[in-house]
Design a protein around this motif. Structure first.
Motif, mmCIF file in Angstrom:
data_model
loop_
_atom_site.group_PDB
_atom_site.id
_atom_site.type_symbol
_atom_site.label_atom_id
_atom_site.label_comp_id
_atom_site.label_asym_id
_atom_site.label_seq_id
_atom_site.Cartn_x
_atom_site.Cartn_y
_atom_site.Cartn_z
ATOM 1 N N ASN A 24 -9.400 -12.931 -20.093
ATOM 2 C CA ASN A 24 -7.965 -12.745 -20.191
ATOM 3 C C ASN A 24 -7.565 -11.312 -20.488
ATOM 4 O OD1 ASN A 24 -7.460 -15.523 -19.798
ATOM 5 N ND2 ASN A 24 -7.891 -15.961 -21.948
ATOM 6 N N GLU A 26 -6.149 -7.837 -20.302
ATOM 7 C CA GLU A 26 -5.024 -7.367 -19.500
ATOM 8 C C GLU A 26 -5.346 -6.045 -18.838
ATOM 9 O OE1 GLU A 26 -1.069 -7.199 -20.796
ATOM 10 O OE2 GLU A 26 -1.049 -9.212 -21.626
ATOM 11 N N TYR A 27 -4.946 -5.916 -17.587
ATOM 12 C CA TYR A 27 -5.086 -4.643 -16.878
ATOM 13 C C TYR A 27 -4.077 -3.644 -17.432
ATOM 14 C CZ TYR A 27 -4.794 -1.214 -13.121
ATOM 15 O OH TYR A 27 -4.798 -0.046 -12.405
ATOM 16 N N TYR A 59 -0.152 3.218 -20.510
ATOM 17 C CA TYR A 59 -1.082 2.143 -20.815
ATOM 18 C C TYR A 59 -2.181 2.518 -21.806
ATOM 19 C CZ TYR A 59 1.212 -0.062 -16.842
ATOM 20 O OH TYR A 59 2.149 -0.601 -15.994
ATOM 21 N N PRO A 256 -5.101 -8.125 -7.411
ATOM 22 C CA PRO A 256 -4.077 -9.065 -7.913
ATOM 23 C C PRO A 256 -2.685 -8.455 -7.975
ATOM 24 C CG PRO A 256 -6.067 -9.175 -9.251
ATOM 25 C CD PRO A 256 -6.245 -8.005 -8.335
ATOM 26 N N GLN A 257 -1.677 -9.292 -7.764
ATOM 27 C CA GLN A 257 -0.295 -8.813 -7.731
ATOM 28 C C GLN A 257 0.130 -8.210 -9.062
ATOM 29 O OE1 GLN A 257 1.838 -8.802 -4.924
ATOM 30 N NE2 GLN A 257 2.901 -7.401 -6.310
ATOM 31 N N ASP A 258 -0.298 -8.792 -10.181
ATOM 32 C CA ASP A 258 0.118 -8.251 -11.468
ATOM 33 C C ASP A 258 -0.456 -6.860 -11.697
ATOM 34 O OD1 ASP A 258 -2.469 -9.557 -11.739
ATOM 35 O OD2 ASP A 258 -2.284 -9.249 -13.897
ATOM 36 N N VAL A 259 -1.643 -6.617 -11.156
ATOM 37 C CA VAL A 259 -2.253 -5.285 -11.242
ATOM 38 C C VAL A 259 -1.453 -4.301 -10.389
ATOM 39 C CG1 VAL A 259 -4.304 -3.914 -10.674
ATOM 40 C CG2 VAL A 259 -4.553 -6.174 -11.746
ATOM 41 N N ARG A 260 -1.136 -4.708 -9.183
ATOM 42 C CA ARG A 260 -0.344 -3.848 -8.300
ATOM 43 C C ARG A 260 1.023 -3.532 -8.913
ATOM 44 N NH1 ARG A 260 -0.307 -6.883 -2.743
ATOM 45 N NH2 ARG A 260 -1.102 -8.660 -3.917
ATOM 46 N N ASP A 261 1.623 -4.541 -9.520
ATOM 47 C CA ASP A 261 2.949 -4.342 -10.119
ATOM 48 C C ASP A 261 2.916 -3.290 -11.218
ATOM 49 O OD1 ASP A 261 4.072 -6.221 -8.450
ATOM 50 O OD2 ASP A 261 4.006 -7.852 -9.918
ATOM 51 N N LYS A 262 1.845 -3.282 -12.004
ATOM 52 C CA LYS A 262 1.743 -2.305 -13.101
ATOM 53 C C LYS A 262 1.573 -0.885 -12.566
ATOM 54 C CE LYS A 262 0.220 -5.214 -16.916
ATOM 55 N NZ LYS A 262 -0.774 -5.421 -17.998
#
Length: 315
Positions: A24, A26-27, A59, A256-262
Motif C-alpha cells: 500500500n 503511496e507513490y 513529494y 497506474p492512473q493515480d501515479v500519472r495523476d501525481k
C-alpha cells in the motif's frame, strides 16, 4: 507454550503488516528520474529540471534529470531506457515529437505506438524561418517567387528534425526548390551576415540579438510567436503543414492512473508557474500544459501531417 505461540503470532502479524505496508506504499516511495534525451542546457532540459525540482519539493522524494543524448532522429537510447523501465512512475521521459511520432517507423526494437503514454505536452520550440534584412523577399510567397529564378541556400539543424522537414515540404507546396541545404551546429546572426546560408531554420532566441536586422518569414509553431507577432505560422501559409516541434512528458504503458495523476499535477503547476512563464517570455518559446487526452490527439494529428510531409518529399 502459550508464550511461544504469542511470540510466533506477533512475529507473523508484524511480517503481514510489513507486506501490507509495502503493497500500500503511496507513490512516490523511491527516487524518480526524468530522462531528457539531449545534452544539458536547452529549453527542454531547463523546463524539465523545473518539473523535477517541483516534484521533489512536493513529494519529498529525490527527483533528478538524467541526460541521455541521442533524442533527435533515433535510435533514442534515453527513450528506450524509459521503455524498459518498470511501469511504476520511477522513470519519466521528457521527449520531443520524434520519439512517439517518427520513432515507431524506424524499426527500433521495443519502440511502437503502444510503448509510451503521454502525460502532457508542455513546450513548443520557437522555430522560425529567417533571412537577412536586405534579402529581396519578405514573406514565404515572395521567397518562392524569387527562388524560381535564383539560387537560395537553406541552413538547418539537421534533416530529420521536424522543422527542417516542414520547411523543405513548404518549398514543394509553394512551387520552388532549395538550391542547396546544409546542417549547422549553430544558426545565429553570424550565419546570415557571413552568407553561409541565405535562409535559416533556427529558433527565435538565437537571432534575438539581430532581430531588427533580419526578416522572419514564418514560424514553425502552433501559434504566432510573441517576439514576432506579425509573422504567420507555417500552418497559416500551408495548412496541411500545420506542425511544430514540441516536448512532453511520457511514461511506459501500464503506469497506474493515480501515479500519472501525481506527475501531471506537479508538471502542470510548474509549467504554468512564474519561473517557466518567464522562460517563455525571455526566449519566445511557448510554455503551457496540454492534458493527456489532447496530447494523444496531437500525436495522431502529427503522424498524419508527417505522412503528408513524407509524400511531398518523396519519402
Amino acid at each position: 507454550m502459550f508464550k511461544i505461540k504469542k511470540l510466533v503470532s506477533m512475529f507473523l502479524l508484524s511480517v503481514a503488516m510489513c507486506f501490507a505496508g509495502a503493497a500500500n506504499a503511496e507513490y512516490p516511495d523511491k527516487p524518480v528520474s526524468f530522462v531528457v534525451p539531449w545534452p544539458p542546457g536547452d529549453l527542454e532540459d531547463v523546463l524539465t529540471r523545473m518539473i523535477a525540482d517541483e516534484f521533489q519539493s512536493t513529494y519529498g522524494v529525490a527527483a533528478a534529470v538524467v541526460n541521455k543524448p541521442g533524442g533527435g532522429g533515433g535510435p533514442f537510447p534515453g527513450a528506450m531506457e524509459v521503455a524498459n523501465a518498470p511501469s511504476d512512475g520511477s522513470m519519466i521521459g521528457s521527449f520531443v515529437i520524434g520519439v512517439p511520432v517518427v520513432g515507431p517507423n524506424l524499426g527500433i526494437d521495443g519502440l511502437t505506438s503502444e510503448t509510451f503514454e503521454p502525460l502532457g505536452i508542455f513546450l513548443t520550440y520557437p522555430f522560425v524561418i529567417a533571412t537577412s534584412g536586405d534579402a529581396p523577399y519578405s514573406s514565404m510567397q515572395e521567397l518562392a517567387a524569387y527562388a524560381k529564378n535564383n539560387k537560395v541556400a537553406l541552413g538547418h539543424f539537421g534533416d530529420p528534425l521536424t522543422p527542417t522537414q516542414a520547411t523543405k515540404a513548404a518549398a514543394k507546396e509553394l512551387g520552388f526548390e532549395w538550391a542547396s541545404d546544409a546542417a549547422f551546429d549553430m544558426l545565429d546572426c553570424n550565419t546570415l551576415s557571413s552568407g553561409d546560408a541565405d535562409v535559416i531554420n533556427t529558433t527565435i532566441q538565437l537571432i534575438l540579438p539581430c532581430l531588427d536586422k533580419v526578416k522572419v518569414l514564418a514560424s514553425v509553431t502552433a501559434s504566432r510567436i510573441s517576439k514576432v507577432p506579425d509573422t504567420p505560422t507555417m500552418g497559416e501559409i500551408v495548412p496541411e503543414l500545420d506542425i511544430f516541434l514540441w516536448n512532453g512528458l511520457f511514461v511506459t504503458k501500464g503506469t497506474p492512473q493515480d501515479v500519472r495523476d501525481k506527475i501531471i499535477a506537479v508538471a502542470k503547476k510548474s509549467m504554468l508557474g512564474e519561473k517557466a512563464q518567464q522562460v517563455a517570455k525571455d526566449t519566445g518559446a511557448q510554455v503551457y500544459w496540454m492534458d493527456a487526452a489532447d496530447s494523444a490527439a496531437q500525436i495522431q494529428k502529427d503522424i498524419a501531417t508527417m505522412g503528408t510531409i513524407g509524400s511531398l518529399l518523396g519519402g
